[in-house]
Design a protein around this motif. Structure first.
Motif, PDB file in Angstrom:
ATOM      1  N   PRO A  35      -6.642 -30.082  18.322  1.00 50.34           N
ATOM      2  CA  PRO A  35      -7.791 -29.278  17.880  1.00 50.34           C
ATOM      3  C   PRO A  35      -7.794 -27.915  18.562  1.00 50.34           C
ATOM      4  O   PRO A  35      -7.467 -27.801  19.755  1.00 50.34           O
TER       5      PRO A  35
ATOM      6  N   VAL B 194      -9.811 -23.867  18.434  1.00 50.65           N
ATOM      7  CA  VAL B 194     -10.686 -22.863  17.820  1.00 50.65           C
ATOM      8  C   VAL B 194     -10.129 -21.471  18.103  1.00 50.65           C
ATOM      9  O   VAL B 194      -9.719 -20.770  17.188  1.00 50.65           O
TER      10      VAL B 194
ATOM     11  N   GLY C  63      -8.276 -21.039  21.372  1.00 49.41           N
ATOM     12  CA  GLY C  63      -7.218 -21.230  22.368  1.00 49.41           C
ATOM     13  C   GLY C  63      -7.369 -20.332  23.579  1.00 49.41           C
ATOM     14  O   GLY C  63      -6.371 -20.002  24.223  1.00 49.41           O
TER      15      GLY C  63
ATOM     16  N   ASN D  17      -9.370 -20.996  26.353  1.00 45.34           N
ATOM     17  CA  ASN D  17     -10.148 -21.724  27.357  1.00 45.34           C
ATOM     18  C   ASN D  17      -9.681 -21.417  28.777  1.00 45.34           C
ATOM     19  O   ASN D  17     -10.293 -21.827  29.748  1.00 45.34           O
TER      20      ASN D  17
ATOM     21  N   TRP E  45     -19.827 -15.950  29.411  1.00 45.77           N
ATOM     22  CA  TRP E  45     -19.353 -14.555  29.473  1.00 45.77           C
ATOM     23  C   TRP E  45     -17.974 -14.487  28.836  1.00 45.77           C
ATOM     24  O   TRP E  45     -17.042 -13.926  29.406  1.00 45.77           O
ATOM     25  N   ALA E  46     -17.865 -15.053  27.688  1.00 49.18           N
ATOM     26  CA  ALA E  46     -16.573 -15.158  27.004  1.00 49.18           C
ATOM     27  C   ALA E  46     -16.570 -14.205  25.811  1.00 49.18           C
ATOM     28  O   ALA E  46     -17.608 -13.684  25.431  1.00 49.18           O
TER      29      ALA E  46
ATOM     30  N   ALA F  44     -14.420 -16.820  20.904  1.00 49.99           N
ATOM     31  CA  ALA F  44     -14.243 -18.159  21.479  1.00 49.99           C
ATOM     32  C   ALA F  44     -15.225 -19.130  20.849  1.00 49.99           C
ATOM     33  O   ALA F  44     -16.290 -18.756  20.364  1.00 49.99           O
TER      34      ALA F  44
ATOM     35  N   CYS G 180     -16.395 -24.973  24.110  1.00 50.98           N
ATOM     36  CA  CYS G 180     -17.010 -24.570  25.383  1.00 50.98           C
ATOM     37  C   CYS G 180     -17.930 -25.676  25.890  1.00 50.98           C
ATOM     38  O   CYS G 180     -17.856 -26.089  27.046  1.00 50.98           O
TER      39      CYS G 180
ATOM     40  N   GLY H 224     -18.566 -26.065  29.676  1.00 45.91           N
ATOM     41  CA  GLY H 224     -18.685 -24.628  29.925  1.00 45.91           C
ATOM     42  C   GLY H 224     -20.019 -24.316  30.578  1.00 45.91           C
ATOM     43  O   GLY H 224     -20.930 -25.151  30.628  1.00 45.91           O
TER      44      GLY H 224
ATOM     45  N   GLY I 155     -10.394 -32.526  23.966  1.00 44.07           N
ATOM     46  CA  GLY I 155      -9.952 -32.724  22.581  1.00 44.07           C
ATOM     47  C   GLY I 155      -8.982 -33.872  22.415  1.00 44.07           C
ATOM     48  O   GLY I 155      -8.264 -33.934  21.416  1.00 44.07           O
TER      49      GLY I 155
ATOM     50  N   ILE J  73     -11.835 -35.073  16.970  1.00 42.26           N
ATOM     51  CA  ILE J  73     -12.112 -33.678  16.585  1.00 42.26           C
ATOM     52  C   ILE J  73     -13.577 -33.588  16.169  1.00 42.26           C
ATOM     53  O   ILE J  73     -14.006 -34.248  15.214  1.00 42.26           O
TER      54      ILE J  73
ATOM     55  N   CYS K 145     -10.638  -9.926  32.898  1.00 43.22           N
ATOM     56  CA  CYS K 145     -10.412 -11.311  33.309  1.00 43.22           C
ATOM     57  C   CYS K 145      -8.914 -11.608  33.261  1.00 43.22           C
ATOM     58  O   CYS K 145      -8.416 -12.437  33.987  1.00 43.22           O
TER      59      CYS K 145
ATOM     60  N   TYR L  39     -16.213 -15.710  41.195  1.00 42.18           N
ATOM     61  CA  TYR L  39     -17.428 -15.743  40.377  1.00 42.18           C
ATOM     62  C   TYR L  39     -18.036 -17.130  40.560  1.00 42.18           C
ATOM     63  O   TYR L  39     -17.332 -18.143  40.552  1.00 42.18           O
TER      64      TYR L  39
ATOM     65  N   ARG M 247     -21.732 -19.743  39.945  1.00 47.33           N
ATOM     66  CA  ARG M 247     -22.991 -19.897  39.208  1.00 47.33           C
ATOM     67  C   ARG M 247     -23.753 -21.082  39.756  1.00 47.33           C
ATOM     68  O   ARG M 247     -23.160 -22.126  40.058  1.00 47.33           O
TER      69      ARG M 247
ATOM     70  N   ASN N   6      -3.997 -34.545  20.827  1.00 47.87           N
ATOM     71  CA  ASN N   6      -3.761 -33.594  21.913  1.00 47.87           C
ATOM     72  C   ASN N   6      -3.005 -34.201  23.104  1.00 47.87           C
ATOM     73  O   ASN N   6      -3.445 -34.092  24.258  1.00 47.87           O
TER      74      ASN N   6
END
Ligand SMILES: Cc1cc2nc3c(=O)[nH]c(=O)nc-3n(C[C@H](O)[C@H](O)[C@@H](O)COP(=O)(O)OP(=O)(O)OC[C@H]3O[C@@H](n4cnc5c(N)ncnc54)[C@H](O)[C@@H]3O)c2cc1C
Ligand code: SF4
Ligand code: SF4
Lengths: 430, 480
Positions: B69, B71, B73, B75, B135-136, B140, B145, B150, B207, B211, B348, B390, B392, B475
């Motif tokens: 799977p 979306v 790629g 990550n 913050w992507a 994405a 995520c 995420g 994944g 899916i 990044c 970084y 959080r 996967n």
């Protein structure tokens, strides 16, 4: 929300890359590169791309709408800017072979630059259009391009000086009486208005006549070279540029005006920057000249048209040469017109889908992009979609007809000429 | 065989949505960002519906070929890189927002929906609601995520992406379609309670267990928000100040910080030899905290800001706008964009002007954040690299994330190799802190994650995966 909208407004403020309508993306320590260099020169920089996909969306504006006709039609990564960047890197690095499939992907693109406007990575934002074009020249040099349709019209331009397979002798067949002598203004008609969208050429001539400006046409106008240049067939463009420049200079006019956005970009930007062909006269797009004439009172668009209209920014005129406001101000000068902007406008305008050889070689893409634009125009509730380029107008009109849309597609010169000469009953029919 | 596979796939999704052309599959064989090894994409397919996903998965089982799977790629863990070849299932045609329930504040999105799609839809049609956004970049995927734990601009208030999921529709590795959460037995996607929490079978598995074709995702009121910056000399001081704020203040949406190097990279500066490898040691201010606080009235906002100021104690509080004014004009736009993710934080991966970047990111206890940073800086320094840090504060302060990013030249195999060694050593050393668990971990790091797990726990994970994916098609090479 106060703080957020204040900060976002600051984020959006920006200047233009000189001579273009794409925002200059200034970041600290960004690299300064040369323009108009061969593809290999850009190899390192195009590989900065992270395939992140930001270039598929308007950045921080217009509800993050989609921007890339090529990718939205074909969907695979390769058809978006990120994919094209990395594909080019693969080709330049020997990871992939130059094939006709690679050529097809690179040509499946209107070079509209909307993706480039959205990528914030400064070197890509400021230079990607250079390598998207250089890639086509490379494909031609390798014998894999242009596409057969491009080659066909390229040969015709060499022979008959137009890409429409028409005889050169018929170039002015739309014109009754040719203006005599020299003029202050020379109208460079362009192939699309000469052979296909005759109404645009007629409207321009009628407006110039009404204004009392002394104008003339070229004695022997050739294709400006735009379709060849953008399809990578650059070898013959210099000859076209020099010929047209000679013809323009012969008229001794102070202003050269074009009604086609593609011709405008060639005369204004590509002739001098790429071929060193500097004109002694000022080059204006017709919207700029007409606005001036209206402001001076030489044209008085007084007949009310009572239309809700929307305006499509041609890529060559907007993103590539920075003319966003003149057409809008011209619309604003016509009594009764109410301008309703589409969501994607100015720098973020969705391309009509015709340019850079797409209309001839990738009909599905041209028709998809235009129908998407028609849908967006319809959303505004406008009755008329105005644009400022006969090539956009042609593609958009065909799409509107195909979709059975009620929206009427016109060039801005046509609207202005209706407002000047039409009787009320004539105007209300539209 | 591949010709036959291709034909069968074409019958399912239409020939325009299948490609085995090298010029097309090239874009799916690697993420083009990290120091993780490339893989092989034999065929890429773009299904348009759950039924088509089912058919693709059934074919993969029939032919016993991997199915991955995908979306976008990006990550940054190489988790969508096809390790054993096979079919990449690019889900981006499935990007519709199927429903927004304003009363219960959730959206139902398809598995290929991106941040641009979701954010744009809500801004336009439901401006009073907002999702949690990382913050992507806009391209994405939302679902990957959240499935990969995420973290977003609402993570202090609401936890990890996985906490934002109310329920899923999933095509299992054997082709059946299941639903989890309230949508399993009602037409609402309001919560995972009070049923057996099957959502967990698909969260954190990269994944490898199915899916996801639809997801119910939580939304929140879009309230007026202010952005405060908390400055401290060192990461240690800043973390302590954040801990105090977390204990005492309410109404905070997000609390995160960056170090000096990360701040420079965000603002568009690039890696230079003369920059300090250890900003703290060089006496450079090294903690830049962002606190996003929401309130419905000015009075409430003032009171909250006052409470934050009091709780922070040490450290200087200022608003984001005022702090950005201290920087040259060309550096400010990226800073402003932080208030409205998705953002295009290209440094990044391009901080060293080499187009490559990868991070060692961990979930951990607040007790270890400062030590994590010191360890990462000292390893990076050994390799002559600048550590972009970084962090959080998650779930109201119940745990944190910390992430160190290393840049490299992805066009230079020796630099990729050197960066990989540096990343592996950071990973190895930070694991000596007792609370550290890697997130979005590439397979080598995932194995290390489980090195301290009990054999029974590991066996359970393996058993679940075997149960769901008896043919090992989903996967492979990722997950455990
Ligand atoms: C510059 C940058 C900054 C970033 N910042 C952050 C951040 O602040 N916070 C954060 O959380 N993330 C961040 N990310 C990571 C990224 O945004 C998220 O991991 C996520 O949105 C990735 O989406 P994707 O489409 O690239 O997923 P992919 O890479 O395509 O997929 C990720 C994984 O999920 C699997 N998968 C994909 N779709 C499905 C599906 N429908 N069903 C089941 N499995 C699926 C894939 O096989 C893979 O294992 C950042 C990335 C970049 C490039
Ligand atoms: S061109 Fe820019 S926006 Fe597009 S994928 Fe590359 S880095 Fe991202
Ligand atoms: S130039 Fe236009 S068509 Fe070409 S990739 Fe960019 S957005 Fe797409």
């Amino acid at each position: 929300m106060g703080a957020r909208s204040r900060l976002l407004a600051k984020l959006k403020a920006g200047e233009d890359i000189p001579g273009t309508g794409i925002t200059l993306r200034r970041a600290p320590e960004q690299l300064e590169l040369e323009r108009r260099r061969p593809l290999s020169y850009y190899r390192r920089v195009l590989y900065f791309c992270g395939k992140c996909g930001q270039c598929r969306y308007v950045y921080q504006d217009a509800y993050w709408s989609r921007v890339c006709p090529s990718g939205e039609l074909r969907k695979f990564e390769a058809y978006y800017l990120g994919g094209k960047n990395l594909l080019l890197w693969g080709l330049l690095s020997g990871k992939l072979e130059w094939t006709s499939k690679a050529a097809e992907i690179l040509y499946h693109c209107t070079l509209c630059g909307n993706c480039v406007q959205q990528c914030q990575l400064p070197e890509i934002h400021n230079y990607a259009l250079e390598w998207l074009h250089a890639a086509r020249v490379e494909v031609v040099n390798r014998g894999l391009g242009p596409m057969p349709e491009h080659r066909r019209f390229g040969e015709w331009v060499r022979r008959e000086h137009n890409p429409y397979m028409e005889p050169h002798s018929a170039r002015l067949s739309w014109l009754g009486e040719k203006p005599k002598g020299k003029g202050e203004v020379t109208y460079f008609v362009g192939c699309t208005s000469s052979y296909r969208e005759l109404e645009v050429a007629k409207a321009v001539v009628s407006l110039l006549k009404s204004s009392g400006v002394k104008f003339t046409l070229l004695e022997d106008e050739w294709c400006c070279g735009s379709p060849l240049y953008w399809t990578g067939q650059v070898d013959v463009v210099e000859e076209l540029a020099r010929h047209n420049a000679r013809e323009l200079e012969k008229t001794e006019a102070a202003v050269a005006v074009t009604s086609c956005a593609g011709c405008y970009r060639m005369l204004k930007q590509i002739y001098p920057e790429v071929y060193g062909v500097e004109l002694s006269m000022e080059v204006l797009h017709i919207s700029e000249l007409l606005l001036k004439l209206v402001r001076e009172g030489a044209l008085q668009p007084e007949r009310e048209l009572s239309w809700a209209v929307t305006y499509h920014d041609p890529c060559h005129l907007g993103r590539h040469t920075g003319v966003y406001e003149a057409p809008r101000q011209l619309i604003g000068s016509i009594r009764g017109l109410e301008l309703r902007e589409m969501l994607r406008n100015r720098r973020n305008a969705w391309c009509c889908g015709a340019g850079a050889g797409v209309k001839s070689a990738f009909k599905q893409l041209a028709s998809y992009a235009a129908s998407e634009r028609i849908r967006e125009a319809e959303e505004t509730g406008a009755q008329v979609l105005l644009t400022a380029c006969p090539f956009c107008e042609m593609n958009l009109r065909e799409a509107a007809e195909k979709a059975g849309s009620k929206i009427r597609v016109l060039d801005i010169t046509q609207a202005l000429s209706y407002s000047i000469k039409a009787s009320r009953s004539e105007a209300s029919q539209h | 065989m591949w010709l036959e596979v291709r034909r069968e796939l074409e019958r399912v999704v239409g020939s325009e949505y299948v490609s085995s052309d090298p010029e097309v599959t090239f874009l799916y064989h690697w993420d083009f960002v990290t120091a993780e090894e490339p893989g092989v994409c034999d065929i890429v397919v773009m299904p348009g519906s759950t039924r088509e996903v089912q058919e693709v998965v059934r074919l993969a089982n029939k032919w016993r070929i991997p199915v991955v799977p995908w979306v976008s790629g990006v990550n940054i863990g190489g988790l969508a890189t096809p390790r054993r070849g096979g079919i990449v299932v690019d889900l981006r045609r499935m990007n519709r927002i199927l429903e927004v329930n304003e009363d219960d504040m959730y959206a139902v999105v398809e598995g290929g929906t991106t941040w641009g799609d979701l954010k744009g839809h809500l801004e336009r049609h439901h401006p009073d609601l907002r999702p949690g956004v990382p913050w992507a970049p806009a391209g994405a995927g939302v679902v990957p995520c959240y499935l990969c734990y995420g973290f977003t601009d609402l993570s202090f208030m609401a936890g990890t992406g996985a906490d934002f999921l109310n329920g899923l529709e999933v095509v299992l590795p054997t082709g059946e379609v299941v639903r989890t959460g309230s949508c399993m037995c009602t037409s609402y996607w309001h919560s995972r309670a009070p049923l057996p929490d099957l959502t967990g079978l698909f969260v954190g598995w990269d994944g490898a267990t199915g899916i996801v074709t639809k997801a119910g995702v939580k939304l929140w009121p879009n309230l007026p928000t202010e952005y405060l910056i908390l400055l401290a000399d060192t990461v240690r001081d800043g973390v302590e100040a954040f801990k105090r704020v977390a204990r005492k203040c309410t109404g905070i949406l997000d609390m995160c910080f960056v170090n000096y190097t990360w701040l420079m990279s965000l603002l568009g500066y690039h890696e230079k030899e003369e920059d300090p490898l250890d900003p703290e040691e060089a006496g450079v201010q090294d903690f830049y905290g962002l606190i996003a606080v929401a309130a419905s009235s000015e009075r409430e906002m003032e009171a909250k800001k006052e409470a934050i100021e009091e709780a922070a104690g040490t450290g200087v509080l200022a608003d984001l706008e005022a702090v950005m004014e201290l920087f040259p004009e060309e550096a400010r736009p990226q800073g402003y964009a932080l208030v409205n993710p998705p953002i295009h934080f290209y440094n990044c991966w391009n901080y060293s002007y080499g187009g490559g970047g990868e991070w060692v990111g961990c979930y951990l206890s607040s007790r270890h954040v400062a030590s994590y940073y010191r360890i990462a800086v000292s390893v990076a320094k050994k390799y002559g690299r600048h550590a972009q840090m970084y962090g959080r504060v998650m779930s109201g302060g119940h745990h944190w994330i910390a992430r160190v990013n290393i840049s490299f030249n992805k066009d230079d195999p020796s630099d990729i190799e050197a960066a990989r060694r540096c990343l592996m050593e950071i990973d190895e050393k930070v694991r000596q802190l007792p609370s550290v668990v890697r997130y979005k971990a590439p397979s080598w790091a995932k194995e290390r994650n489980f090195s301290r797990a009990s054999p029974d726990s590991l066996e359970l994970i393996k058993r679940v995966r075997r149960l769901l994916d008896p043919n090992g098609v989903m996967n492979p090479g990722h997950g455990l």
